[in-house]
Scaffold this motif. Structure first.
Motif, mmCIF file in Angstrom:
data_model
loop_
_atom_site.group_PDB
_atom_site.id
_atom_site.type_symbol
_atom_site.label_atom_id
_atom_site.label_comp_id
_atom_site.label_asym_id
_atom_site.label_seq_id
_atom_site.Cartn_x
_atom_site.Cartn_y
_atom_site.Cartn_z
ATOM 1 N N ARG A 123 -32.619 -74.996 -24.769
ATOM 2 C CA ARG A 123 -31.452 -75.337 -23.954
ATOM 3 C C ARG A 123 -31.665 -74.863 -22.521
ATOM 4 N NH1 ARG A 123 -27.290 -75.170 -20.331
ATOM 5 N NH2 ARG A 123 -25.583 -76.469 -21.077
ATOM 6 N N ILE A 124 -32.174 -73.651 -22.358
ATOM 7 C CA ILE A 124 -32.422 -73.104 -21.023
ATOM 8 C C ILE A 124 -33.524 -73.891 -20.318
ATOM 9 C CG2 ILE A 124 -33.263 -71.070 -19.775
ATOM 10 C CD1 ILE A 124 -31.912 -69.365 -21.976
ATOM 11 N N TYR A 125 -34.611 -74.184 -21.032
ATOM 12 C CA TYR A 125 -35.729 -74.918 -20.426
ATOM 13 C C TYR A 125 -35.307 -76.323 -19.986
ATOM 14 C CZ TYR A 125 -39.778 -77.855 -19.925
ATOM 15 O OH TYR A 125 -40.672 -78.776 -19.429
ATOM 16 N N LEU A 126 -34.637 -77.060 -20.856
ATOM 17 C CA LEU A 126 -34.261 -78.441 -20.522
ATOM 18 C C LEU A 126 -33.269 -78.479 -19.364
ATOM 19 C CD1 LEU A 126 -33.940 -79.993 -24.096
ATOM 20 C CD2 LEU A 126 -35.877 -80.125 -22.517
ATOM 21 N N ALA A 127 -32.382 -77.511 -19.287
ATOM 22 C CA ALA A 127 -31.458 -77.441 -18.148
ATOM 23 C C ALA A 127 -32.229 -77.222 -16.849
ATOM 24 C CB ALA A 127 -30.441 -76.322 -18.365
ATOM 25 N N GLU B 142 -35.338 -78.101 -16.276
ATOM 26 C CA GLU B 142 -36.095 -79.325 -15.981
ATOM 27 C C GLU B 142 -35.200 -80.398 -15.382
ATOM 28 O OE1 GLU B 142 -39.167 -82.094 -15.625
ATOM 29 O OE2 GLU B 142 -39.132 -79.902 -15.768
ATOM 30 N N ASN B 143 -33.980 -80.546 -15.909
ATOM 31 C CA ASN B 143 -33.028 -81.486 -15.307
ATOM 32 C C ASN B 143 -32.721 -81.119 -13.864
ATOM 33 O OD1 ASN B 143 -32.834 -83.034 -17.612
ATOM 34 N ND2 ASN B 143 -30.839 -82.246 -18.243
ATOM 35 N N LYS B 144 -32.535 -79.825 -13.617
ATOM 36 C CA LYS B 144 -32.247 -79.351 -12.261
ATOM 37 C C LYS B 144 -33.412 -79.642 -11.331
ATOM 38 C CE LYS B 144 -30.944 -75.193 -9.673
ATOM 39 N NZ LYS B 144 -30.683 -73.726 -9.748
ATOM 40 N N ARG B 145 -34.640 -79.433 -11.815
ATOM 41 C CA ARG B 145 -35.830 -79.709 -11.002
ATOM 42 C C ARG B 145 -35.901 -81.186 -10.613
ATOM 43 N NH1 ARG B 145 -40.695 -81.824 -11.160
ATOM 44 N NH2 ARG B 145 -40.402 -82.565 -13.301
ATOM 45 N N ARG B 146 -35.637 -82.063 -11.560
ATOM 46 C CA ARG B 146 -35.700 -83.493 -11.275
ATOM 47 C C ARG B 146 -34.589 -83.915 -10.319
ATOM 48 N NH1 ARG B 146 -37.474 -86.287 -17.121
ATOM 49 N NH2 ARG B 146 -39.232 -84.871 -17.498
ATOM 50 N N ASP B 147 -33.404 -83.338 -10.488
ATOM 51 C CA ASP B 147 -32.304 -83.655 -9.571
ATOM 52 C C ASP B 147 -32.646 -83.214 -8.156
ATOM 53 O OD1 ASP B 147 -30.779 -84.801 -11.534
ATOM 54 O OD2 ASP B 147 -29.509 -83.028 -11.873
ATOM 55 N N LYS C 5 -40.868 -88.533 -19.384
ATOM 56 C CA LYS C 5 -41.367 -87.931 -18.142
ATOM 57 C C LYS C 5 -40.987 -88.763 -16.918
ATOM 58 C CE LYS C 5 -45.277 -85.426 -20.134
ATOM 59 N NZ LYS C 5 -44.855 -85.566 -21.537
ATOM 60 N N SER C 6 -40.298 -89.864 -17.132
ATOM 61 C CA SER C 6 -39.836 -90.696 -16.027
ATOM 62 C C SER C 6 -38.842 -89.930 -15.160
ATOM 63 C CB SER C 6 -39.176 -91.962 -16.566
ATOM 64 O OG SER C 6 -38.476 -92.644 -15.541
ATOM 65 N N PRO C 7 -38.910 -90.095 -13.833
ATOM 66 C CA PRO C 7 -37.921 -89.444 -12.962
ATOM 67 C C PRO C 7 -36.491 -89.880 -13.248
ATOM 68 C CG PRO C 7 -39.789 -90.241 -11.676
ATOM 69 C CD PRO C 7 -39.953 -90.806 -13.051
ATOM 70 N N PHE C 8 -36.324 -91.027 -13.914
ATOM 71 C CA PHE C 8 -34.982 -91.485 -14.271
ATOM 72 C C PHE C 8 -34.414 -90.735 -15.481
ATOM 73 C CE2 PHE C 8 -36.023 -95.645 -12.123
ATOM 74 C CZ PHE C 8 -34.985 -95.593 -11.212
ATOM 75 N N PHE C 9 -35.264 -90.096 -16.268
ATOM 76 C CA PHE C 9 -34.842 -89.510 -17.536
ATOM 77 C C PHE C 9 -34.239 -88.125 -17.320
ATOM 78 C CE2 PHE C 9 -35.275 -87.367 -21.596
ATOM 79 C CZ PHE C 9 -34.975 -88.359 -22.520
ATOM 80 N N ARG C 10 -33.096 -87.884 -17.971
ATOM 81 C CA ARG C 10 -32.480 -86.562 -17.978
ATOM 82 C C ARG C 10 -32.224 -86.148 -19.429
ATOM 83 N NH1 ARG C 10 -34.053 -87.397 -13.729
ATOM 84 N NH2 ARG C 10 -33.148 -87.017 -11.665
ATOM 85 N N TYR C 11 -32.494 -84.901 -19.717
ATOM 86 C CA TYR C 11 -32.371 -84.402 -21.090
ATOM 87 C C TYR C 11 -30.926 -84.069 -21.431
ATOM 88 C CZ TYR C 11 -37.443 -83.852 -21.031
ATOM 89 O OH TYR C 11 -38.795 -84.089 -20.957
ATOM 90 N N TYR C 12 -30.593 -84.271 -22.705
ATOM 91 C CA TYR C 12 -29.343 -83.724 -23.224
ATOM 92 C C TYR C 12 -29.571 -82.254 -23.533
ATOM 93 C CZ TYR C 12 -26.156 -87.638 -23.786
ATOM 94 O OH TYR C 12 -25.260 -88.653 -23.557
#
Length: 519
Positions: free
Chosen positions: A453-457, A459-464, A511-518
């Motif tokens: 949960r911490i890692y995916l959050a 990664e989402n922040k990095r992509r944003d 790994k697409s820049p469009f993809f965001r994790y739940y």
């Protein structure tokens, strides 16, 4: 249109022309109102979920009915000694984990309407014939073959369901599907108690009739299931052409294109470390689940206060509670679009339940021990569907997702092998070793879920921060908003996909820049 800071004005003008051309022809094919979309989803729900849930109820019933048969004379009639009963449990899972990854890959090639009924018919026949076993060797052989035959169903249907629904819709549907297993736990005790009264008919014990009757139930359903099971959305016969196009389109915008068969998707899943973390979380959940399914009647019987029929019936209430918890938890999880914290919370409840079982004298305090069984069953049940959905939500496209889920199921269901041998006959009535190992696996699921949960959050922040947030819509034809954001050339350029082919974008998957994790 969003402004892009570019030094090359010619490239910007080219993008402007491409965007104008794009919005002149895209009208979000096809357009359905919000009410019409809800009606379509309900139509899909009614067609898919109830019958698939029935199939898994039968599967889980056939898998764990041996725990009820044990209370009705199985060990005595077959002359089982020592830990031979545990060996009979173990070999099922050896067969069960062998084909889970290839079966998910095969399901992409084969029609679910043919593949699923075929495996059902095979395991139903094996289940029926298991009632004719007269020795330990025959029982072991039948259980191994049963595991082989059943293995494609659960991972295949979970993969199938996440191929129909958006990520914020899938957990509730998989939870309803999986909750049929909790019903099997509840219904199985009552059904076994009723069938056991047939003991003596045809010279067979009640345990044999449990296998025969429940196996024949599966055979009957398998024979009619080709008329009830649909294939993937693009081939569904119960949808109109417009509805099929809309379903495929909304899934593409949610997780990207489904894609064609390409071994690079399979390789990507095997090389992605997240596949193995989700698999370890799943085995941390599945191991206690299988232990409870296989041994809760025995655990209750060994409390010293209940006879055989009472133990059969008392195994029912915890699963009734688990059924409602699973549905409520999955509904809330989809509503707030969270997965990880639900794993953490419910598996902590499981840890508390096992800690109670380890910390008390179960014979002196059977009521407290029975309450702890409620905590364990009620806590573990919602996490199965939640983790399956979380895993499916975290991979794209379809084939990588199916392979990653196959890795998860193969690893996780290996927990059944462990659970089959940790509740040894010589450890009753306290079963210290079994409870302690289940506690350790549950704790592992808690910590790994929190880590993911911490890692995916992050990664989402990095992509944003790198690309910006993914908009829910762009302006399409005639100034109308369209959700086809992944096809807009300006957004593709902003997200670093300019000049890439559709195949190259598809191979990016999650790994697409469009993809965001739940989360």
């Amino acid at each position: 249109m969003q402004n892009l800071a570019r030094d090359d004005s010619g490239s910007l003008e080219k993008l402007e022309r491409e965007h104008n051309d794009y919005v002149s022809r895209v009208d979000d094919p096809p357009v359905l109102s919000e009410a019409a979309e809800k009606r379509l989803i309900r139509k899909i729900d009614y067609k898919l979920v109830p019958f698939l849930s029935l199939l898994y109820l039968l599967s889980f019933l056939d898998r764990v009915n041996i725990s009820q048969a044990r209370l009705d004379g199985l060990e005595k009639d077959l002359g089982l000694k020592g830990n031979q009963f545990q060996i009979a449990l173990l070999v099922f899972f050896v067969g069960y984990v062998v084909t889970e990854i290839p079966s998910n890959i095969a399901l992409k090639h084969l029609k679910p309407s043919r593949f699923i009924p075929a495996v059902m018919l095979i395991w139903g026949i094996i289940m029926t014939l298991m009632g004719l076993c007269t020795s330990f060797g025959g029982l072991v052989a039948a259980r191994f073959c049963l595991g082989l035959a059943e293995s494609p169903l659960f991972p295949g249907i979970c993969y199938y369901l996440v191929s129909w629904y958006k990520r914020d819709e899938s957990n509730l549907r998989i939870a309803i599907f999986f909750s049929s297993a909790t019903l099997a736990g509840a219904f199985g005790g009552i059904l076994a108690w009723a069938i056991s009264h047939m003991g003596g008919i045809g010279g067979k014990g009640g345990w044999a009739w449990i296998f025969i009757i429940e196996g024949l139930m599966t055979v009957v359903v398998a024979l009619v299931s080709p008329w009830f099971i649909e294939d993937f959305p693009e081939d569904a016969k119960f949808l109109s052409p417009k509805e099929k196009e809309f379903v495929v389109h909304r899934l593409k915008q949610d997780v990207g294109a489904g894609g064609h068969f390409d071994w690079r998707h399979v390789k990507s899943a095997f090389l992605d470390w997240k596949s193995y973390v989700f698999a370890l979380i799943y085995i941390g959940i599945a191991m206690p689940l299988y232990a409870l399914s296989l041994f809760s009647p025995t655990i209750i019987a060994e409390l010293g206060k209940f006879n055989r029929p009472q133990s059969m019936l008392l195994s029912t209430p915890p699963y009734v509670l688990a059924f409602f918890i699973t549905l409520a938890s999955s509904f809330l999880s989809d509503r707030i679009k969270q997965r990880g914290y639900f794993n953490v919370f419910w598996m902590t409840v499981v840890c508390i339940g096992y800690a109670i079982l380890l910390g008390i004298d179960v014979v002196e305090k059977p009521g407290v021990a029975y309450f702890a069984v409620f905590l364990c069953v009620g806590g573990v049940a919602p996490c199965i569907a939640n983790n399956i959905t979380w895993t499916g939500n975290s991979f794209a496209g379809t084939l990588k997702r199916g392979t990653a889920m196959g890795i998860m199921f193969t690893t996780g269901n290996s927990g059944g092998i462990i659970s089959s041998v940790v509740y040894r006959t010589q450890d009753k009535p306290k079963f210290i070793m079994g409870h302690a190992i289940c506690l350790a696996f549950a704790a592992m699921a808690v910590f790994l879920s929190l880590f993911m949960r911490i890692y995916l959050a992050a990664e989402n922040k990095r992509r944003d921060e790198k690309y910006g947030k993914v908009p829910e819509s762009v302006i399409g034809a005639n100034g109308i908003e369209t959700s086809a954001v992944r096809d807009d050339p300006v957004l593709r350029a902003k997200f670093g996909l300019e000049g890439m082919t559709e195949e190259e974008i598809e191979l990016l998957g999650d790994k697409s820049p469009f993809f965001r994790y739940y989360l």
